[in-house]
Design a protein around this motif. Structure first.
Motif, PDB file in Angstrom:
ATOM      1  N   VAL A 417    -153.715   6.620  50.331  1.00 26.06           N
ATOM      2  CA  VAL A 417    -154.661   6.468  51.448  1.00 26.06           C
ATOM      3  C   VAL A 417    -153.990   5.743  52.605  1.00 26.06           C
ATOM      4  N   ALA A 418    -153.216   4.693  52.312  1.00 27.91           N
ATOM      5  CA  ALA A 418    -152.502   3.969  53.373  1.00 27.91           C
ATOM      6  C   ALA A 418    -151.470   4.878  54.054  1.00 27.91           C
ATOM      7  N   PHE A 419    -150.801   5.722  53.272  1.00 26.98           N
ATOM      8  CA  PHE A 419    -149.830   6.674  53.806  1.00 26.98           C
ATOM      9  C   PHE A 419    -150.508   7.675  54.738  1.00 26.98           C
ATOM     10  N   ILE A 420    -151.650   8.196  54.328  1.00 32.81           N
ATOM     11  CA  ILE A 420    -152.389   9.158  55.155  1.00 32.81           C
ATOM     12  C   ILE A 420    -152.815   8.518  56.479  1.00 32.81           C
ATOM     13  N   ASP A 421    -153.309   7.298  56.405  1.00 33.52           N
ATOM     14  CA  ASP A 421    -153.743   6.606  57.618  1.00 33.52           C
ATOM     15  C   ASP A 421    -152.571   6.409  58.585  1.00 33.52           C
ATOM     16  N   GLU A 422    -151.425   6.082  58.066  1.00 32.47           N
ATOM     17  CA  GLU A 422    -150.281   5.843  58.949  1.00 32.47           C
ATOM     18  C   GLU A 422    -149.774   7.146  59.572  1.00 32.47           C
ATOM     19  N   VAL A 423    -149.820   8.228  58.789  1.00 31.39           N
ATOM     20  CA  VAL A 423    -149.437   9.534  59.340  1.00 31.39           C
ATOM     21  C   VAL A 423    -150.369   9.919  60.481  1.00 31.39           C
ATOM     22  N   TYR A 424    -151.680   9.698  60.270  1.00 25.67           N
ATOM     23  CA  TYR A 424    -152.649   9.966  61.333  1.00 25.67           C
ATOM     24  C   TYR A 424    -152.282   9.182  62.597  1.00 25.67           C
ATOM     25  N   ASP A 425    -152.110   7.890  62.443  1.00 22.21           N
ATOM     26  CA  ASP A 425    -151.886   7.015  63.595  1.00 22.21           C
ATOM     27  C   ASP A 425    -150.567   7.320  64.307  1.00 22.21           C
ATOM     28  N   LYS A 426    -149.570   7.733  63.578  1.00 22.68           N
ATOM     29  CA  LYS A 426    -148.228   7.849  64.151  1.00 22.68           C
ATOM     30  C   LYS A 426    -147.912   9.238  64.699  1.00 22.68           C
ATOM     31  N   TYR A 427    -148.517  10.285  64.094  1.00 23.80           N
ATOM     32  CA  TYR A 427    -148.062  11.630  64.434  1.00 23.80           C
ATOM     33  C   TYR A 427    -149.154  12.568  64.956  1.00 23.80           C
ATOM     34  N   ILE A 428    -150.340  12.534  64.364  1.00 24.33           N
ATOM     35  CA  ILE A 428    -151.324  13.565  64.664  1.00 24.33           C
ATOM     36  C   ILE A 428    -151.841  13.411  66.093  1.00 24.33           C
ATOM     37  N   TYR A 429    -151.843  14.518  66.827  1.00 24.44           N
ATOM     38  CA  TYR A 429    -152.313  14.594  68.219  1.00 24.44           C
ATOM     39  C   TYR A 429    -151.470  13.757  69.177  1.00 24.44           C
ATOM     40  N   ILE A 430    -150.273  13.366  68.783  1.00 28.17           N
ATOM     41  CA  ILE A 430    -149.372  12.618  69.666  1.00 28.17           C
ATOM     42  C   ILE A 430    -148.145  13.483  69.919  1.00 28.17           C
ATOM     43  N   THR A 431    -147.936  13.876  71.137  1.00 28.25           N
ATOM     44  CA  THR A 431    -146.849  14.780  71.492  1.00 28.25           C
ATOM     45  C   THR A 431    -145.683  14.000  72.068  1.00 28.25           C
ATOM     46  N   ALA A 432    -144.509  14.186  71.474  1.00 29.29           N
ATOM     47  CA  ALA A 432    -143.301  13.568  72.033  1.00 29.29           C
ATOM     48  C   ALA A 432    -142.829  14.405  73.222  1.00 29.29           C
ATOM     49  N   SER A 433    -142.479  13.757  74.311  1.00 34.96           N
ATOM     50  CA  SER A 433    -142.126  14.469  75.545  1.00 34.96           C
ATOM     51  C   SER A 433    -140.876  15.314  75.391  1.00 34.96           C
ATOM     52  N   ASP A 434    -139.999  14.950  74.453  1.00 35.29           N
ATOM     53  CA  ASP A 434    -138.740  15.671  74.301  1.00 35.29           C
ATOM     54  C   ASP A 434    -138.746  16.600  73.096  1.00 35.29           C
ATOM     55  N   SER A 435    -139.936  16.910  72.534  1.00 30.97           N
ATOM     56  CA  SER A 435    -140.026  17.755  71.349  1.00 30.97           C
ATOM     57  C   SER A 435    -140.937  18.942  71.608  1.00 30.97           C
ATOM     58  N   ILE A 436    -140.568  20.075  71.052  1.00 33.08           N
ATOM     59  CA  ILE A 436    -141.419  21.258  71.170  1.00 33.08           C
ATOM     60  C   ILE A 436    -142.354  21.384  69.956  1.00 33.08           C
ATOM     61  N   LEU A 437    -142.309  20.408  69.059  1.00 31.87           N
ATOM     62  CA  LEU A 437    -143.148  20.414  67.853  1.00 31.87           C
ATOM     63  C   LEU A 437    -144.368  19.531  68.072  1.00 31.87           C
ATOM     64  N   GLN A 438    -145.536  20.145  68.123  1.00 35.63           N
ATOM     65  CA  GLN A 438    -146.807  19.429  68.296  1.00 35.63           C
ATOM     66  C   GLN A 438    -147.569  19.443  66.976  1.00 35.63           C
ATOM     67  N   LEU A 439    -147.773  18.290  66.356  1.00 34.66           N
ATOM     68  CA  LEU A 439    -148.551  18.192  65.116  1.00 34.66           C
ATOM     69  C   LEU A 439    -150.035  18.173  65.469  1.00 34.66           C
ATOM     70  N   THR A 440    -150.807  19.040  64.826  1.00 39.35           N
ATOM     71  CA  THR A 440    -152.186  19.260  65.261  1.00 39.35           C
ATOM     72  C   THR A 440    -153.258  18.775  64.293  1.00 39.35           C
ATOM     73  N   TYR A 441    -153.008  18.799  62.981  1.00 36.28           N
ATOM     74  CA  TYR A 441    -154.056  18.393  62.036  1.00 36.28           C
ATOM     75  C   TYR A 441    -153.424  17.922  60.740  1.00 36.28           C
ATOM     76  N   LEU A 442    -154.224  17.219  59.964  1.00 37.91           N
ATOM     77  CA  LEU A 442    -153.830  16.784  58.625  1.00 37.91           C
ATOM     78  C   LEU A 442    -155.012  17.011  57.697  1.00 37.91           C
ATOM     79  N   ASP A 443    -154.822  17.849  56.687  1.00 40.29           N
ATOM     80  CA  ASP A 443    -155.826  18.056  55.639  1.00 40.29           C
ATOM     81  C   ASP A 443    -155.338  17.381  54.378  1.00 40.29           C
ATOM     82  N   SER A 444    -156.200  16.610  53.776  1.00 39.97           N
ATOM     83  CA  SER A 444    -155.819  15.861  52.581  1.00 39.97           C
ATOM     84  C   SER A 444    -156.768  16.182  51.430  1.00 39.97           C
ATOM     85  N   TRP A 445    -156.155  16.525  50.285  1.00 43.33           N
ATOM     86  CA  TRP A 445    -156.947  16.767  49.088  1.00 43.33           C
ATOM     87  C   TRP A 445    -157.735  15.523  48.702  1.00 43.33           C
ATOM     88  N   TYR A 446    -157.191  14.357  48.975  1.00 48.56           N
ATOM     89  CA  TYR A 446    -157.866  13.100  48.636  1.00 48.56           C
ATOM     90  C   TYR A 446    -159.148  12.935  49.453  1.00 48.56           C
TER      91      TYR A 446
END
Length: 585
Positions: A417-446
């Motif tokens: 659960v702590a890992f999922i929360d950190e992934v949300y905060d750090k990556y989801i819906y946050i676009t790096a200006s120098d990257s063409i990879l946009q992370l859009t969602y996280l689905d968790s079985w938990y």
């Protein structure tokens, strides 16, 4: 003085009719206590404060509306049963000189005494068992209630007492109207009157049989889950109508046919049994049909909610074969085929492994989970887990397919659960200006599993409450039927002995009639469930539950439990019947 006289007379009537009022009081205690608990959990801050508690609260809010409708219907039905049982007594009051307004006042005080006692005991029941049942609910929704204490808010008391006060007023009005519009002599002779003969009995029997056959055929042959769900309630209504028609008209036709078979009918045992059954069915057909419908509803409710709850983990696994799925979008003109995506993908996977190691977790992916062979029909069109092996990419041990990273997580649930929360905060819906990879969602079985526990755990808990309601209604109707028939039959069986029938033959006749009438609703209930099991299994596919063995085990277990309870009720109510019969035999 007059007021005290009526209250004393009402109290004396309640004590004299204790064999009727005591079971009614017990049922009223259970129903009012359960209702107070359900409404208490809706308004309780303790439930909404725990994880997943708001979902369970929403389930209860919907369920309490349906629960209220059943409570009102049950209370009105039982009140009508009690009035019919005591019509002769009310007629005798008129013959002795009491005006109808006095009879109505006595009846009003009786209802008030029983209602007050029932609500008082129901409140005590809710206060005593409230905390225990709250902890059971917390366990069912797989949540934590550390430091929380359950208490019933004042709004729950207002809603519960308001509902039962409204039912009391409604029942009082119905009782007063029925007593006032009926002549005293009619009331006095009411016990000799059966239900009115049904006109066109053959036609209604054929319609009932055809309607039931059509409902059974549809339930057994429907294959698509969406069609099953759309037709389920229509078929339920058809079965209810057919049940009432067959218990009334169908039983009359069957007994008429038995009378015409002279080789069978003109035998001492059969003659008395068939004649007695005609009289019983003419008076109790609607009550027996009601027992059958309530019993079926009880089994469907308990088995359905139990199967959903037990199958919720398998449902989450079928929807999410991996523990986590992280979707991405390519900010490139070439889309997902852009070779420049390879480096950002590798960097992201490396970051995931580092983050997992930080939380003492291990990430892995099994590509075979995306290569399962599933049937190609409507049930699986929404399932995107069957992929062409050539489209599956393995990056750092993690599967990348269909624009998403999919992987399993091994470690403690709290760390996950702590890992999922950190992934949300750090990556989801946050676009790096120098990257063409946009992370859009996280689905968790938990997360899905937790939500399923909240939904289906709350639904099962609510289903258990509905089960208590249906069981109380069924048992009370069975008991009243047995007691009523006992008072009606003791004079008829006394006459049988006076005209020369030996006591063993009388008892044998009683037993045959009771077994026929008592077990007919049970047989019809189990027959309903045989066909209901097929359409229920199809509907569960809409919830991604395909374990037919689990579904049938829940239905079979609920049927077995109900049969055992039904036999226990039979033993207990039969004793009351025989006790009444033996008073004058």
């Amino acid at each position: 003085m007059a007021k005290n006289f009526y209250i004393k007379l009402a109290w004396a009537n309640v004590k004299r009719n204790r064999y009727t009022y005591l079971p009614y009081l017990i049922a009223l205690t259970l129903i009012s206590g359960v209702y107070l608990l359900v409404t208490g959990m809706i308004f309780s801050d303790s439930l909404s404060a725990v994880p997943n508690g708001e979902t369970a609260t929403s389930m209860f809010s919907f369920g309490v509306v349906v629960f209220s409708l059943f409570v009102v219907g049950f209370m009105v039905y039982i009140n009508g049963f009690l009035i019919n049982r005591r019509k002769r007594e009310f007629g005798l009051y008129g013959v002795l000189g009491l005006e109808k307004k006095h009879v109505c006042r006595i009846l009003l005080y009786e209802n008030a005494l029983v209602l007050f006692a029932g609500l008082l005991l129901g409140t005590v029941f809710a206060l005593v068992f409230g905390r225990l049942l709250f902890m059971v609910l917390i366990k069912l929704i797989n949540s934590v209630a550390a430091g929380s204490s359950f208490s019933i808010p004042s709004k729950a008391y207002v809603l519960t007492y308001g509902l039962f006060l409204g039912v009391f007023i409604l029942n009082s009005l119905i009782s007063i109207i029925r007593v006032r519009v009926t002549a005293s002599m009619t009331l006095l002779n009411s016990e000799r009157q059966g239900q009115k003969r049904i006109p066109l009995v053959w036609l209604w029997a054929i319609i009932g049989l055809a309607l039931l056959g059509l409902a059974y055929y549809s339930a057994w042959t429907i294959e698509k889950p969406t069609t099953a769900l759309g037709l389920f309630f229509i078929l339920v209504i058809a079965v209810i109508i057919a049940t009432y028609l067959l218990f009334n008209a169908g039983s009359a036709v069957l007994l008429s046919i038995m009378r015409k078979v002279k080789g069978y009918y003109y035998k001492p045992n059969n003659f008395v049994t068939v004649s007695g059954l005609r009289h019983r069915m003419s008076r109790n057909a609607n009550g027996l049909a009601t027992i059958c419908i309530l019993s079926t509803m009880l089994i469907v409710t308990l088995s359905g909610t139990l199967a959903l709850y037990l199958g919720s983990t398998a449902q989450a696994s079928s929807l999410y074969p991996y523990d986590m799925s992280i979707g991405f979008f390519a900010l490139s003109e070439d889309g997902y085929d852009d070779p420049a995506l390879a480096e950002p993908k590798q960097e992201f996977v490396s970051d995931l492994h580092a983050l997992a190691e930080k939380h003492s977790l291990t990430l892995s992916s099994d590509p075979s989970k995306l290569q399962s062979e599933l049937t190609n029909d409507d049930d699986y069109y929404s399932n995107d887990y069957v992929q062409d092996p050539d489209s599956i990419e393995i990056i750092g041990g993690i599967v990348c397919a269909d624009a998403s990273f999919r992987f399993d997580v091994e470690g403690r649930d709290d760390d996950v659960v702590a890992f999922i929360d950190e992934v949300y905060d750090k990556y989801i819906y946050i676009t790096a200006s120098d990257s063409i990879l946009q992370l859009t969602y996280l689905d968790s079985w938990y997360e899905i599993r937790a939500n399923n526990y909240a939904v289906y755990g709350g639904l099962f808990f609510l289903g258990a409450f509905f089960g208590v309601l249906f069981l109380a209604m069924t048992v009370l109707i069975i008991y009243f039927k047995q007691v009523t028939e006992g008072y009606e039959d003791r004079e008829r069986f006394k006459i049988m002995q006076q005209i020369g029938m030996e006591e063993p033959l009388v008892k044998k006749t009683i037993n045959r009639q009771i077994l026929w009438v008592f077990f007919l609703p049970l047989f019809a209930t189990l027959l309903h469930m045989v066909f209901a099991s097929k359409i229920m299994s199809n509907m569960f596919a809409l919830f991604q539950i395909y374990d037919w063995g689990l579904i049938l085990a829940c239905i079979g277990g609920a049927c077995l439990l109900f049969v055992l309870l039904y036999l226990i009720v039979f033993r207990l109510t039969a004793k009351a019947y025989y006790r009444i019969i033996r008073w004058k035999i």
